[in-house]
Design a protein around this motif. Structure first.
Motif, short mmCIF file in Angstrom:
data_model
loop_
_atom_site.label_atom_id
_atom_site.label_comp_id
_atom_site.label_asym_id
_atom_site.label_seq_id
_atom_site.Cartn_x
_atom_site.Cartn_y
_atom_site.Cartn_z
N THR A 103 0.81 -1.22 0.00
CA THR A 103 0.00 0.00 0.00
C THR A 103 0.85 1.27 0.00
O THR A 103 0.31 2.38 0.04
N SER A 104 2.17 1.10 -0.01
CA SER A 104 3.13 2.22 0.04
C SER A 104 3.07 2.99 1.36
O SER A 104 3.67 4.05 1.49
N SER A 105 2.37 2.43 2.36
CA SER A 105 2.32 3.10 3.66
C SER A 105 3.62 2.95 4.42
O SER A 105 3.82 3.61 5.45
N VAL A 106 4.54 2.11 3.91
CA VAL A 106 5.84 1.99 4.56
C VAL A 106 6.59 3.33 4.51
O VAL A 106 7.41 3.63 5.39
N ARG A 107 6.30 4.15 3.51
CA ARG A 107 6.93 5.48 3.44
C ARG A 107 6.53 6.32 4.64
O ARG A 107 7.37 7.03 5.21
N LEU A 111 8.85 7.74 7.70
CA LEU A 111 8.86 9.16 8.06
C LEU A 111 8.64 9.33 9.56
O LEU A 111 9.26 10.18 10.21
N TRP A 112 7.74 8.52 10.11
CA TRP A 112 7.50 8.57 11.56
C TRP A 112 8.72 8.10 12.33
O TRP A 112 9.06 8.65 13.38
N VAL A 113 9.34 7.03 11.83
CA VAL A 113 10.52 6.45 12.50
C VAL A 113 11.64 6.40 11.47
O VAL A 113 11.86 5.38 10.81
N PRO A 114 12.37 7.50 11.29
CA PRO A 114 13.38 7.57 10.22
C PRO A 114 14.59 6.65 10.43
O PRO A 114 15.32 6.39 9.48
N VAL A 115 14.82 6.19 11.65
CA VAL A 115 15.91 5.24 11.90
C VAL A 115 15.44 3.87 11.45
O VAL A 115 14.64 3.21 12.12
#
Length: 268
Positions: A103-107, A111-115
């Motif tokens: 769903t591309s929600s991994v982006r 962004l929420w957890v950039p590490v």
């Protein structure tokens, strides 16, 4: 004049403290936990696991009685059922990763957890917790349902039962961790399930079917075979139960190294 900058500085420090308190690894894990239970797949997987455990262990005890099998620990029934029930947990753990890529929600997650390693470890820990809990429940249910059909063809030794159920829970947890690593490396549900099915079930069957000392020795160090030695703990394995656990840990670590490499080098 200095009161305003001081107040501003204090507010910024409090904001940073609040960010640290609400984020970090604990925040990443909490986010993964919320996302997992907001979809239907985990519930379906766990119900399927329960049903398969119930049917398999009842059948296992009945066949042991009908065929007059030698006396065995009652925990062998749920341990043997893992050959099927583990795939309910595999699908669940695959969903933890690949549903976001689909769903591309991994982006958004990154962004929420950039590490990035934090996201991967949070998903692995989530799968391990769910796998351990499910494995424990499957084990207890399997022992309860198999005891009756065995009718004297099984022995109930509390220490043995507890050790087998705990070993089963650990195996389910590590299978979830392994699955998360493979899922990050492949990023598609179909690819991950296919590779895991081949590695866990198809490859051992091929090696045992072909036979030969070399192929059988290779099979001894595959995840499902090592897990069986670890869970049964009957002394018939070519190595100890603790070695079987180390083999499982090595497979899980290798899968996560591959997943981390792909996650670091490729965009979401």
């Amino acid at each position: 004049m200095s009161a305003v900058p001081a107040a501003t500085g204090g507010a910024q420090r409090r904001s940073r403290d609040t960010d640290r308190a609400g984020g970090g690894f604990a925040g990443a894990f909490a986010a993964e936990w919320t996302k997992l239970w907001s979809i239907r797949t985990p519930y379906v997987c766990l119900v399927v696991g329960l049903v398969v455990t119930a049917v398999f262990t009842f059948y296992y005890g009945s066949i042991a009685r009908i065929n007059d099998k030698p006396l065995q620990p009652v925990g062998n029934a749920p341990v043997s059922s893992v050959i099927l029930t583990q795939f309910a947990l595999v699908v669940l753990a695959v969903t933890v990763v690949t549903s976001e890529y689909a769903t591309s929600s991994v982006r958004t997650s990154l962004l929420w957890v950039p590490v990035r390693w934090r996201v991967q470890v949070a998903k692995a820990l989530l799968s391990a917790v769910v796998g351990f809990t499910a494995g424990t429940v499957f084990g207890v249910l399997g022992v309860a349902l198999a005891w009756g059909p065995f009718r004297g063809h099984a022995e109930f030794e509390t220490s043995k039962v507890v050790s087998q159920i705990l070993a089963m829970a650990v195996y389910c947890a590590l299978t979830g961790v392994l699955t998360v690593g493979v899922s990050f490396a492949l990023r598609t549900a179909a690819g991950a399930v296919a590779v895991l099915f081949f590695l866990i079930t198809a490859l051992p069957g091929m090696l045992v079917g072909l036979g030969g000392p070399v192929l059988l020795a290779v099979n001894d160090y595959l995840p499902q075979t090592a897990g069986g030695y670890f869970m049964l703990g009957d002394g018939k394995a070519p190595y100890s139960a603790s070695t079987g656990l180390l083999v499982l840990l090595a497979w899980a670590a290798a899968a996560h190294a591959a997943g981390a490499c792909v996650l670091r080098r490729r965009d979401a």
